[in-house]
Design a protein around this motif. Structure first.
Motif, PDB file in Angstrom:
ATOM      1  N   UNK A   1      -0.179  -8.103  -1.597  1.00  0.00           N
ATOM      2  CA  UNK A   1      -0.544  -8.039  -3.012  1.00  0.00           C
ATOM      3  C   UNK A   1      -1.474  -9.211  -3.349  1.00  0.00           C
ATOM      4  N   UNK A   2      -2.580  -8.973  -4.093  1.00  0.00           N
ATOM      5  CA  UNK A   2      -2.952  -7.746  -4.800  1.00  0.00           C
ATOM      6  C   UNK A   2      -4.036  -6.915  -4.096  1.00  0.00           C
TER       7      UNK A   2
ATOM      8  N   UNK B   1       2.382   5.849  -6.812  1.00  0.00           N
ATOM      9  CA  UNK B   1       2.548   5.984  -8.263  1.00  0.00           C
ATOM     10  C   UNK B   1       2.614   4.605  -8.911  1.00  0.00           C
ATOM     11  N   UNK B   2       3.227   3.649  -8.220  1.00  0.00           N
ATOM     12  CA  UNK B   2       3.233   2.259  -8.685  1.00  0.00           C
ATOM     13  C   UNK B   2       1.801   1.768  -8.856  1.00  0.00           C
TER      14      UNK B   2
ATOM     15  N   UNK C   1       8.611   2.234  -9.266  1.00  0.00           N
ATOM     16  CA  UNK C   1       7.987   1.416 -10.299  1.00  0.00           C
ATOM     17  C   UNK C   1       8.637   0.057 -10.506  1.00  0.00           C
ATOM     18  N   UNK C   2       9.805  -0.160  -9.923  1.00  0.00           N
ATOM     19  CA  UNK C   2      10.551  -1.396 -10.170  1.00  0.00           C
ATOM     20  C   UNK C   2      10.894  -2.078  -8.854  1.00  0.00           C
ATOM     21  N   UNK C   3      10.117  -3.099  -8.491  1.00  0.00           N
ATOM     22  CA  UNK C   3      10.357  -3.815  -7.232  1.00  0.00           C
ATOM     23  C   UNK C   3      11.472  -4.847  -7.350  1.00  0.00           C
TER      24      UNK C   3
ATOM     25  N   UNK D   1       2.038  -5.912 -12.971  1.00  0.00           N
ATOM     26  CA  UNK D   1       1.132  -5.346 -11.978  1.00  0.00           C
ATOM     27  C   UNK D   1       1.817  -5.159 -10.625  1.00  0.00           C
ATOM     28  N   UNK D   2       3.012  -5.721 -10.491  1.00  0.00           N
ATOM     29  CA  UNK D   2       3.841  -5.536  -9.299  1.00  0.00           C
ATOM     30  C   UNK D   2       4.888  -4.459  -9.551  1.00  0.00           C
ATOM     31  N   UNK D   3       5.578  -4.584 -10.670  1.00  0.00           N
ATOM     32  CA  UNK D   3       6.573  -3.610 -11.116  1.00  0.00           C
ATOM     33  C   UNK D   3       6.110  -3.066 -12.467  1.00  0.00           C
TER      34      UNK D   3
END
Length: 303
Positions: free
Chosen positions: A119-120, A152-153, A180-182, A222-224
Motif C-alpha cells: 500500500x498504496x 471491491x475495496x 472493506x474492513x481490514x 483508503x485502507x478500510x
C-alpha cells in the motif's frame, strides 16, 4: 446425467474447502498460491462470443473484453485475491460472461500485488488508469467501476480518492463480495467461518500482512473504505452470499451508504460463498447475480 442441485452444491463446497480454503491457511508462498489459483481458474468456461485484446494503460498490463465491435459503455473491473493473488487470467472467464450479458466493454488489469508492491501502490496504479481513461476522452458517465473481494475495496477507495481530489465519479459502482474492513471487526468473520467454502480469516490476515506496511493505520479510509465518507458516491450495487465471512462488510456498507443518501441496491444470495459469482456456469444463484449485474448496468446506461 443431471445432478441434484443440493448434492452439486454440497460436493462443490467440499472440493473448495479442500483444494483452496485449507491451503490458504498454510504458510504457502504468494508465487505458489498465484500459480495454483490460475490453474484452478481453468475449470471456468470462457465465453466465445467476446473479443479479447491485450492493452497497456498508465504502464499497467490490462485486457479489454468486448462483446461487439462498438461498445461505448465500459465496466472497469478490479480483481480480488486478498491483495496478493489474482490476475487477468483468474478472472477472464467470469468477466467474459459479464461482457456478454451486459454487451459492454470490460477493462481489467494486473495491478501491482503485494508483498512485492505494498500500500498504496495498487490504489495509485488504479487511480492512474482511471485518470488516463479520462485523459484519453472516455467520459466518466460511460464508466462503471467494479471490484470483487479486495478489488471491491480498491474500487470504493478509488471513488473516495476521486471525491477527495474533486475528479469526476463513474456512473456507477459495483461491489461484489466486498472486503472493506481490514481491521477485521465484522461479526460474520466468526459466525460464517465454517460456512464459507472459499475464504478463510487466515487468508485475509496473510493478505493484510503482505499489503500494509506496519506504520499504516488499518482504519484509514483508503485502507478500510468502510470508514470513509460515502456522501456523493454514485449508484452502487452490492452483492454478497449468505455464507460469506465478509457478509457484514457488505451489510455495514449498505447501512452507512443509505444514511449518506447513496442509491444502493443490496442483493443477498442464499447459500452462496465468497466470490460465488464466478461459479455462474453451474449454480442458479450465481447466474442470477450475473443477470442482476446486467440489469444494474443497463439501468445506469438508460439514466
Amino acid at each position: 446425467m443431471k445432478i441434484d442441485p443440493a448434492i452439486k452444491q454440497f460436493l462443490t463446497e467440499k472440493i473448495l474447502k479442500v483444494s483452496f480454503k485449507a491451503p490458504s491457511r498454510m504458510n504457502l508462498s504468494p508465487t505458489f498460491m498465484r500459480a495454483a489459483l490460475e490453474q484452478m481458474s481453468k475449470v471456468f468456461p470462457q465465453s466465445k462470443n467476446v473479443q479479447l485484446r491485450p492493452v497497456r494503460i498508465a504502464g499497467i498490463h490490462a485486457e479489454e473484453i468486448k462483446p461487439q465491435s462498438k461498445s461505448t459503455q465500459m465496466i472497469f473491473h478490479i480483481h480480488g485475491g486478498a491483495f496478493f493473488v489474482g490476475s487477468i487470467k483468474t478472472h477472464r472467464a467470469f468477466l467474459s460472461e459479464v461482457a456478454e450479458r451486459t454487451q459492454m466493454q470490460v477493462l481489467h488489469l494486473n495491478y501491482p500485488l503485494s508483498p512485492e508492491a505494498r500500500y498504496p501502490d495498487a490504489l495509485d496504479a488504479i487511480y492512474d488508469v482511471y485518470s488516463t481513461l479520462l485523459d484519453q476522452g472516455v467520459l466518466a458517465k460511460d464508466i462503471i467501476v467494479s471490484g470483487d473481494s479486495c478489488g471491491a475495496n480498491l474500487a470504493l477507495a478509488l471513488c473516495l480518492r476521486l471525491k477527495q481530489e474533486d475528479l469526476e465519479m463513474p456512473s456507477g459502482l459495483m461491489l461484489l463480495s466486498p472486503f472493506l474492513d481490514l481491521t477485521l471487526t465484522s461479526e460474520s468473520l466468526r459466525y460464517n467461518e465454517k460456512l464459507d467454502a472459499l475464504l478463510s480469516v487466515e487468508a485475509l490476515e496473510t493478505g493484510i500482512s503482505f499489503y500494509l506496511p506496519k506504520n499504516i493505520d488499518k482504519s484509514d479510509p483508503f485502507v478500510s473504505p468502510i470508514f470513509g465518507d460515502f456522501a456523493g458516491l454514485p449508484p452502487t450495487l452490492v452483492q454478497v452470499g449468505s455464507k460469506e465471512i465478509l457478509l457484514d462488510d457488505a451489510k455495514r456498507f449498505e447501512d452507512k451508504a443509505k444514511e449518506a443518501g447513496v442509491d444502493v441496491r443490496y442483493k443477498l444470495y442464499t447459500g452462496m460463498w465468497h466470490n460465488f459469482q464466478m461459479f455462474s456456469p453451474w449454480f442458479e444463484e450465481a447466474k442470477k447475480a450475473i443477470a442482476d449485474i446486467a440489469d444494474f448496468a443497463h439501468k445506469l446506461d438508460k439514466d
